[in-house]
Motif scaffolding. Structure first.
Motif, PDB file in Angstrom:
ATOM      1  N   ILE A 231       0.838  -1.208   0.000  1.00  0.00           N
ATOM      2  CA  ILE A 231       0.000   0.000   0.000  1.00  0.00           C
ATOM      3  C   ILE A 231       0.865   1.247   0.000  1.00  0.00           C
ATOM      4  O   ILE A 231       0.603   2.199  -0.735  1.00  0.00           O
TER       5      ILE A 231
ATOM      6  N   THR B 153       2.371   1.861  -3.381  1.00  0.00           N
ATOM      7  CA  THR B 153       1.320   2.217  -4.327  1.00  0.00           C
ATOM      8  C   THR B 153       0.893   3.671  -4.136  1.00  0.00           C
ATOM      9  O   THR B 153       0.763   4.416  -5.110  1.00  0.00           O
ATOM     10  N   LEU B 154       0.711   4.079  -2.888  1.00  0.00           N
ATOM     11  CA  LEU B 154       0.340   5.474  -2.626  1.00  0.00           C
ATOM     12  C   LEU B 154       1.461   6.422  -3.039  1.00  0.00           C
ATOM     13  O   LEU B 154       1.200   7.489  -3.609  1.00  0.00           O
TER      14      LEU B 154
ATOM     15  N   LEU C 210       1.303   6.821  -6.733  1.00  0.00           N
ATOM     16  CA  LEU C 210       0.197   7.696  -7.125  1.00  0.00           C
ATOM     17  C   LEU C 210       0.545   9.164  -6.886  1.00  0.00           C
ATOM     18  O   LEU C 210       0.106  10.039  -7.639  1.00  0.00           O
TER      19      LEU C 210
ATOM     20  N   LEU D 288      -6.167  10.334  -2.821  1.00  0.00           N
ATOM     21  CA  LEU D 288      -5.338   9.131  -2.932  1.00  0.00           C
ATOM     22  C   LEU D 288      -6.202   7.875  -2.839  1.00  0.00           C
ATOM     23  O   LEU D 288      -6.016   6.931  -3.603  1.00  0.00           O
ATOM     24  N   LYS D 289      -7.143   7.869  -1.910  1.00  0.00           N
ATOM     25  CA  LYS D 289      -8.031   6.716  -1.759  1.00  0.00           C
ATOM     26  C   LYS D 289      -8.849   6.507  -3.027  1.00  0.00           C
ATOM     27  O   LYS D 289      -8.989   5.384  -3.507  1.00  0.00           O
TER      28      LYS D 289
ATOM     29  N   PHE E 208      -6.557   5.146  -5.729  1.00  0.00           N
ATOM     30  CA  PHE E 208      -6.231   3.747  -5.422  1.00  0.00           C
ATOM     31  C   PHE E 208      -7.406   2.844  -5.779  1.00  0.00           C
ATOM     32  O   PHE E 208      -7.244   1.834  -6.470  1.00  0.00           O
ATOM     33  N   ASP E 209      -8.588   3.193  -5.281  1.00  0.00           N
ATOM     34  CA  ASP E 209      -9.768   2.364  -5.520  1.00  0.00           C
ATOM     35  C   ASP E 209     -10.076   2.265  -7.012  1.00  0.00           C
ATOM     36  O   ASP E 209     -10.479   1.211  -7.502  1.00  0.00           O
TER      37      ASP E 209
ATOM     38  N   HIS F  62      -7.929   2.379  -9.549  1.00  0.00           N
ATOM     39  CA  HIS F  62      -6.951   1.558 -10.267  1.00  0.00           C
ATOM     40  C   HIS F  62      -6.760   0.161  -9.691  1.00  0.00           C
ATOM     41  O   HIS F  62      -6.470  -0.778 -10.436  1.00  0.00           O
TER      42      HIS F  62
ATOM     43  N   LEU G  30      -9.671   0.412  -0.419  1.00  0.00           N
ATOM     44  CA  LEU G  30      -8.799   0.852   0.659  1.00  0.00           C
ATOM     45  C   LEU G  30      -9.630   1.646   1.669  1.00  0.00           C
ATOM     46  O   LEU G  30     -10.470   2.453   1.281  1.00  0.00           O
TER      47      LEU G  30
ATOM     48  N   VAL H  75      -5.288   4.707   4.607  1.00  0.00           N
ATOM     49  CA  VAL H  75      -4.614   5.768   3.847  1.00  0.00           C
ATOM     50  C   VAL H  75      -3.891   6.699   4.808  1.00  0.00           C
ATOM     51  O   VAL H  75      -2.694   6.974   4.640  1.00  0.00           O
TER      52      VAL H  75
END
Length: 174
Positions: A3, A6-7, A10, A21-22, A25-26, A28, A35, A40
């Motif tokens: 995570i 990944t963040l 992003l 960001l959430k 993330f959600d 992609h 998430l 986050v």
């Protein structure tokens, strides 16, 4: 999935609030498991503490102040190193399915039935993923293909194990 990496990845597109960001993330990666906001913010707090992100701006909001995060040079370096590092292939040398087959044989239960039930469950999930793949975008198709290939390998193992059950029983039973 990492995570934090990944963040960070992003954030390379530009500074974002935790909420943004959430959502990214959600959009992609969260098709099957979104998430949580708490995850986050706890991740961003760790990244901030480790110097991989910084607070780019603080804005007043309806509730607490909203922080906008930006990736630091150290964060960019960290993401680049993570992306360049190959993932360890999972050999599945101690699979739960194998354990169940052996225990079924050791306890004189019907291992064939266990394999049949598992085969049916794999096929059910494969049908579900195939439908999802057919109606999905390219990202969904790639994710479904990955899962389908793993399920196909499991099915091959189930068939091979079913063919060798008598031999396995004779080797493991006293």
């Amino acid at each position: 999935m990492s995570i934090s990496h990944t963040l960070l990845g992003l954030l390379e597109a530009g500074p974002r609030h935790g909420y943004d960001l959430k959502r990214a993330f959600d959009s992609h990666f969260g098709q099957d498991r979104a998430l949580h906001y708490g995850q986050v913010y706890s991740t961003m707090s760790r990244l901030l503490k480790n110097g991989l992100v910084e607070v780019d701006a603080v804005e007043p909001g309806g509730g607490p102040e909203r922080k906008r995060y930006a990736i630091t040079d150290a964060g960019v370096t960290d993401v680049a190193a993570w992306l360049a590092r190959p993932e360890k292939p999972e050999p599945y040398l101690q699979s739960l399915l194998y354990t169940k087959v052996v225990l079924a044989l050791l306890t004189h239960r019907d291992a064939d039935a266990l394999l049949d039930v598992q085969r049916a469950e794999h096929l059910r999930l494969m049908r579900e993923l195939t439908v999802r793949k057919t109606g999905g975008d390219l990202a969904d198709q790639l994710i479904c293909d990955h899962a389908l290939f793993h399920l196909e390998a499991d099915l091959r193992w189930l068939e091979l194990t079913a063919a060798r059950l008598d031999r396995l029983a004779s080797e493991i039973r006293p």
